[in-house]
Design an enzyme around this catalytic site. Sequence first.
Site, PDB file in Angstrom:
ATOM      1  N   TYR A   1       0.860  -1.184   0.000  1.00 38.59           N
ATOM      2  CA  TYR A   1       0.000   0.000   0.000  1.00 38.59           C
ATOM      3  C   TYR A   1       0.894   1.231   0.000  1.00 38.59           C
ATOM      4  O   TYR A   1       1.563   1.524   0.980  1.00 38.59           O
ATOM      5  CB  TYR A   1      -0.894  -0.040   1.237  1.00 38.59           C
ATOM      6  CG  TYR A   1      -2.001   1.001   1.309  1.00 38.59           C
ATOM      7  CD1 TYR A   1      -2.165   1.969   0.331  1.00 38.59           C
ATOM      8  CD2 TYR A   1      -2.898   0.990   2.372  1.00 38.59           C
ATOM      9  CE1 TYR A   1      -3.182   2.903   0.405  1.00 38.59           C
ATOM     10  CE2 TYR A   1      -3.918   1.917   2.455  1.00 38.59           C
ATOM     11  CZ  TYR A   1      -4.058   2.870   1.478  1.00 38.59           C
ATOM     12  OH  TYR A   1      -5.071   3.800   1.550  1.00 38.59           O
TER      13      TYR A   1
ATOM     14  N   LYS B   1      -0.926  -1.038  -4.278  1.00 39.99           N
ATOM     15  CA  LYS B   1      -2.100  -0.163  -4.236  1.00 39.99           C
ATOM     16  C   LYS B   1      -1.571   1.250  -4.429  1.00 39.99           C
ATOM     17  O   LYS B   1      -0.960   1.832  -3.528  1.00 39.99           O
ATOM     18  CB  LYS B   1      -2.853  -0.294  -2.914  1.00 39.99           C
ATOM     19  CG  LYS B   1      -4.087   0.618  -2.843  1.00 39.99           C
ATOM     20  CD  LYS B   1      -4.803   0.518  -1.516  1.00 39.99           C
ATOM     21  CE  LYS B   1      -5.956   1.523  -1.452  1.00 39.99           C
ATOM     22  NZ  LYS B   1      -6.628   1.516  -0.128  1.00 39.99           N
TER      23      LYS B   1
END
Length: 305
Positions: free
Chosen positions: A137, A165
Amino acid sequence: MKHVAWQGVYPALLTPFTENDTIDYPLFQKNLDAQLAAGVDGIIICGSLGEASTLTKEEKAEFLTYTVKAVNGKVPVIINVAEQITSVAIAMAQEAEQLGADGIMLLPPLKYKADDNEVVTYFKAIASAIKLPILIYNNPVDYGIKVTLAMFEELMPYENIQAVKESTRDLANVTNMINKFGNRFKILGGVDTISLECLVLGADGLVAGLVDAFPEETVAIYRLVKAKRYDEAVAIYRWFMPLLELDIHPKLVQYIKLAATAAGIGSEYVRAPRLMVKGAERERVMKIINDALASRPQLPDYLNL
């Protein structure tokens, strides 16, 4: 190693609570069923939208166990790992593997502003301790740490670090990742308000927020873009934008829970220290939601594109 395609729409699911502050599993099941019926390609639990910071270790384990059983292999189940201590993050990732998760979404340590070497060492330690596929992330706007191209280059030897992400909010980063690494790392757009743009630039999918309330519209946009039916995708996206802007507010959890409630697949209850929104703030957000519901677009047969 389990297989996760890292393409398509991966909802960052809400954690619904009852009025008594326990996890509302029947309501979670209702939302999960709506996501699966809409054609999502995976789900992510216990993330920021899932109020992970307010869930106990025991609740996360119970929630994962329930979700794995409920999904029953239809799509991958990914659980968020966001811990402050490397050893604790490793233990949580290993427990997730034992409980049947298909992969993890991994954040850098949040409370300490680690330097690049510390972040890479943290990621390597967790990747070495499990066989599960990993989604990194990358969200420097909210979390203060950017995973740079040079850092991803150091992570390349770790086969289970497979995707990112992409939440830098810098659209150029999609192209920079592809130019640097080709398809070595799958890219999932992580900011609702630039989701279509990320897909057009070559992102493999989305980790979405407003999908919690509007799964069909979200999946339709993804599939229309991939089918190069851009005009249809843009028309839905323009309708969606006032709602998508709820995803980039500090109260995104409360706002998206309002939207899910209005759509009939959620509730407003949040866990303290969050509080439900009231008064003029609630009226403002509800007007955005109700205006969108009143003009909800007719969708093409996107599941059969």
